[in-house]
Design a protein around this motif. Structure first.
Motif, PDB file in Angstrom:
ATOM      1  N   MET A   1       0.838  -1.193   0.000  1.00  0.00           N
ATOM      2  CA  MET A   1       0.000   0.000   0.000  1.00  0.00           C
ATOM      3  C   MET A   1       0.875   1.246   0.000  1.00  0.00           C
ATOM      4  N   LYS A   2       0.547   2.204  -0.834  1.00  0.00           N
ATOM      5  CA  LYS A   2       1.351   3.403  -0.942  1.00  0.00           C
ATOM      6  C   LYS A   2       1.114   4.312   0.253  1.00  0.00           C
ATOM      7  N   SER A   3       2.139   5.129   0.604  1.00  0.00           N
ATOM      8  CA  SER A   3       2.020   6.052   1.711  1.00  0.00           C
ATOM      9  C   SER A   3       1.113   7.215   1.353  1.00  0.00           C
ATOM     10  N   LYS A   4       0.637   7.925   2.402  1.00  0.00           N
ATOM     11  CA  LYS A   4      -0.226   9.077   2.180  1.00  0.00           C
ATOM     12  C   LYS A   4       0.519  10.154   1.403  1.00  0.00           C
ATOM     13  N   LYS A   5       1.823  10.287   1.652  1.00  0.00           N
ATOM     14  CA  LYS A   5       2.601  11.297   0.934  1.00  0.00           C
ATOM     15  C   LYS A   5       2.681  10.960  -0.548  1.00  0.00           C
ATOM     16  N   TYR A   6       2.847   9.677  -0.850  1.00  0.00           N
ATOM     17  CA  TYR A   6       2.886   9.260  -2.244  1.00  0.00           C
ATOM     18  C   TYR A   6       1.548   9.570  -2.908  1.00  0.00           C
ATOM     19  N   LYS A  99      12.858   6.575   2.990  1.00  0.00           N
ATOM     20  CA  LYS A  99      12.111   5.447   3.530  1.00  0.00           C
ATOM     21  C   LYS A  99      12.412   4.183   2.753  1.00  0.00           C
ATOM     22  N   LYS A 100      12.430   4.257   1.426  1.00  0.00           N
ATOM     23  CA  LYS A 100      12.637   3.071   0.592  1.00  0.00           C
ATOM     24  C   LYS A 100      14.050   2.549   0.707  1.00  0.00           C
ATOM     25  N   HIS A 101      14.996   3.427   1.000  1.00  0.00           N
ATOM     26  CA  HIS A 101      16.398   2.997   1.053  1.00  0.00           C
ATOM     27  C   HIS A 101      16.867   2.728   2.471  1.00  0.00           C
ATOM     28  N   ASN A 102      15.923   2.618   3.424  1.00  0.00           N
ATOM     29  CA  ASN A 102      16.234   2.226   4.795  1.00  0.00           C
ATOM     30  C   ASN A 102      17.319   3.081   5.434  1.00  0.00           C
ATOM     31  N   THR A 103      17.223   4.370   5.290  1.00  0.00           N
ATOM     32  CA  THR A 103      18.192   5.249   5.914  1.00  0.00           C
ATOM     33  C   THR A 103      17.469   6.457   6.473  1.00  0.00           C
ATOM     34  N   THR A 104      18.194   7.440   6.968  1.00  0.00           N
ATOM     35  CA  THR A 104      17.564   8.596   7.567  1.00  0.00           C
ATOM     36  C   THR A 104      18.160   9.864   7.000  1.00  0.00           C
ATOM     37  N   ILE A 105      17.444  10.990   7.171  1.00  0.00           N
ATOM     38  CA  ILE A 105      17.937  12.265   6.676  1.00  0.00           C
ATOM     39  C   ILE A 105      19.187  12.672   7.432  1.00  0.00           C
ATOM     40  N   ASP A 106      19.244  12.291   8.738  1.00  0.00           N
ATOM     41  CA  ASP A 106      20.411  12.658   9.531  1.00  0.00           C
ATOM     42  C   ASP A 106      21.653  11.881   9.098  1.00  0.00           C
ATOM     43  N   SER A 213       2.957   1.310  11.232  1.00  0.00           N
ATOM     44  CA  SER A 213       1.892   1.409  10.246  1.00  0.00           C
ATOM     45  C   SER A 213       2.421   2.078   8.987  1.00  0.00           C
ATOM     46  N   ASN A 214       1.599   2.135   7.942  1.00  0.00           N
ATOM     47  CA  ASN A 214       2.012   2.763   6.683  1.00  0.00           C
ATOM     48  C   ASN A 214       2.319   4.247   6.861  1.00  0.00           C
ATOM     49  N   SER A 215       1.700   4.861   7.865  1.00  0.00           N
ATOM     50  CA  SER A 215       1.937   6.280   8.122  1.00  0.00           C
ATOM     51  C   SER A 215       3.167   6.502   8.981  1.00  0.00           C
ATOM     52  N   GLY A 216       3.805   5.403   9.433  1.00  0.00           N
ATOM     53  CA  GLY A 216       4.998   5.517  10.267  1.00  0.00           C
ATOM     54  C   GLY A 216       4.702   5.528  11.752  1.00  0.00           C
ATOM     55  N   LYS A 217       3.427   5.390  12.131  1.00  0.00           N
ATOM     56  CA  LYS A 217       3.050   5.395  13.536  1.00  0.00           C
ATOM     57  C   LYS A 217       3.336   4.035  14.161  1.00  0.00           C
ATOM     58  N   SER A 218       3.873   4.049  15.396  1.00  0.00           N
ATOM     59  CA  SER A 218       4.237   2.817  16.080  1.00  0.00           C
ATOM     60  C   SER A 218       3.051   2.274  16.887  1.00  0.00           C
ATOM     61  N   GLU A 219       2.849   0.954  16.793  1.00  0.00           N
ATOM     62  CA  GLU A 219       1.778   0.285  17.539  1.00  0.00           C
ATOM     63  C   GLU A 219       2.394  -0.877  18.309  1.00  0.00           C
ATOM     64  N   ILE A 220       2.235  -0.881  19.643  1.00  0.00           N
ATOM     65  CA  ILE A 220       2.790  -1.934  20.475  1.00  0.00           C
ATOM     66  C   ILE A 220       1.977  -3.213  20.306  1.00  0.00           C
ATOM     67  N   LEU A 221       2.649  -4.310  19.912  1.00  0.00           N
ATOM     68  CA  LEU A 221       1.987  -5.609  19.810  1.00  0.00           C
ATOM     69  C   LEU A 221       2.086  -6.375  21.118  1.00  0.00           C
ATOM     70  N   ASN A 222       3.227  -6.265  21.776  1.00  0.00           N
ATOM     71  CA  ASN A 222       3.403  -6.887  23.088  1.00  0.00           C
ATOM     72  C   ASN A 222       4.601  -6.234  23.772  1.00  0.00           C
ATOM     73  N   ARG A 223       4.403  -5.776  25.007  1.00  0.00           N
ATOM     74  CA  ARG A 223       5.475  -5.061  25.716  1.00  0.00           C
ATOM     75  C   ARG A 223       6.482  -5.987  26.378  1.00  0.00           C
ATOM     76  N   SER A 224       6.100  -7.236  26.644  1.00  0.00           N
ATOM     77  CA  SER A 224       7.003  -8.109  27.379  1.00  0.00           C
ATOM     78  C   SER A 224       6.705  -9.577  27.077  1.00  0.00           C
ATOM     79  N   ILE A 225       7.484 -10.157  26.165  1.00  0.00           N
ATOM     80  CA  ILE A 225       7.388 -11.580  25.858  1.00  0.00           C
ATOM     81  C   ILE A 225       8.540 -12.270  26.583  1.00  0.00           C
ATOM     82  N   SER A 226       8.229 -13.217  27.463  1.00  0.00           N
ATOM     83  CA  SER A 226       9.220 -13.795  28.363  1.00  0.00           C
ATOM     84  C   SER A 226       9.724 -15.145  27.886  1.00  0.00           C
TER      85      SER A 226
END
Length: 334
Positions: A1-6, A99-106, A213-226
């Motif tokens: 799925m394409k990003s909102k910016k795209y 985003k596509k090249h797995n790097t950052t602006i910094d 998510s596609n928008s870059g927002k982080s969603e916790i799936l599990n905080r502590s898997i033991s």
């Protein structure tokens, strides 16, 4: 799925074609078309090299020094709109490129060392921070150099991690849209098809798992898997399940070459046999048996494993020096 910016950039070009775009925006795109008359615009952002060029050209337009003037004058609304459009296009191109090249602006010059294994191969990788990774067969792993941020990428396959814990510099593994964070632990990640399923199992300590998510927002799936627990995440329906598994089974493939088939269909079992025994394996008419099987083949060789699979699944098989053909039973066996 394409990003909102795209999609925003795509919509801008579509509005241009329809004639519903603002005149100042039209002038910007007209200017772009004049400079790229021989290029196809529809798929402009699908090619990484073109993305890089778009970013460079638009960035230069935005960053071009403003010539000093003798008087200060208020900019017209059209001028402000034109500037905003240029910045929008540059921002979209920058975001897509990095985003596509797995790097950052910094850190646009981030370099990776890639480790790959073929079928029937297991590789040990020792990192500069004292952590150790074992790669199972048919696995691809990327490690940034220099290794300072302790963020690595498991692009495909299976790997067991023994992590040297550092609370001030956490160890993360990115697999598709899933990020696994070490909380002082050893764990196994399995993702031979990261676009559909991800699995992490903890042999010691704890891990936390989150999804981007596609928008870059982080969603916790599990905080502590033991220890002795695992998380199976279905990427397609975005559902996760917590499972139990012994630490011995979790790392069995790494310690003694154990082949443990955990809730796999016959086509998935064929994939496992291909990777483990380095042989081409196919399933004829897989629709005849859709059951999932859990079978511990231990350290059996191929000639011993096949009769066991026949007994447990009801399948038959044909084996040649370079090919294994599996024929499912019409009834299957649970």
């Amino acid at each position: 799925m394409k990003s909102k910016k795209y999609e925003a950039l795509k919509n801008l070009f579509e509005q241009y074609e329809e004639g519903s775009i603002h005149q100042s925006q039209k002038e910007i795109i007209d200017d772009w078309f004049d400079q790229h008359q021989d290029e196809e615009i529809v798929d402009l952002l699908k090619d990484p090299e073109q993305e890089a060029r778009i970013y460079k050209e638009l960035h230069q337009r935005v960053m071009q020094p403003i010539k000093p003037v003798g008087v200060v004058r208020k900019l017209s609304q059209a001028t402000w709109l034109r500037a905003a459009c240029i910045i929008l296009l540059a921002g979209i191109a920058v975001g897509l490129y990095y985003k596509k090249h797995n790097t950052t602006i910094d850190n646009p010059a981030l370099v990776f060392q890639t480790y790959q294994t073929g079928n029937g191969q297991v590789q040990k990788v020792e990192l500069a921070d004292g952590s150790t990774i074992w790669l199972n067969a048919a696995t691809t792993l990327r490690v940034p150099t220099p290794f300072k941020q302790r963020s690595i990428y498991l692009d495909k396959g299976e790997a067991f991690f023994e992590v040297k814990h550092d609370a001030n510099n956490p160890f993360t593994v990115t697999t598709g849209s899933i990020i696994t964070r070490d909380i002082g632990t050893s764990f196994n990640i399995r993702a031979y098809h990261p676009e559909t399923e991800y699995r992490v199992e903890v042999a010691s300590g704890k891990v936390a798992v989150e999804r981007l998510s596609n928008s870059g927002k982080s969603e916790i799936l599990n905080r502590s898997i033991s220890q002795g627990q695992g998380l199976v995440y279905n990427v397609t329906d975005q559902k996760s399940q917590l499972i139990a598994k012994s630490p011995e089974l979790i790392q069995g493939w790494k310690t003694n070459g154990t082949l443990y088939l955990d809730k796999l269909t016959l086509p998935q079992i064929a994939e496992e046999l291909s990777r483990h025994f380095k042989i081409r394996a196919i399933v004829k008419h897989p629709e005849l048996d859709r059951h999932q099987y859990t079978i511990n083949l231990g350290t059996m060789d191929l000639n011993t494993s096949l009769p066991e699979l026949t007994l447990r699944t009801g399948m038959s098989y044909e084996l040649t020096p370079d090919k294994l053909t599996i024929n499912p039973s019409a009834n299957g066996m649970k």
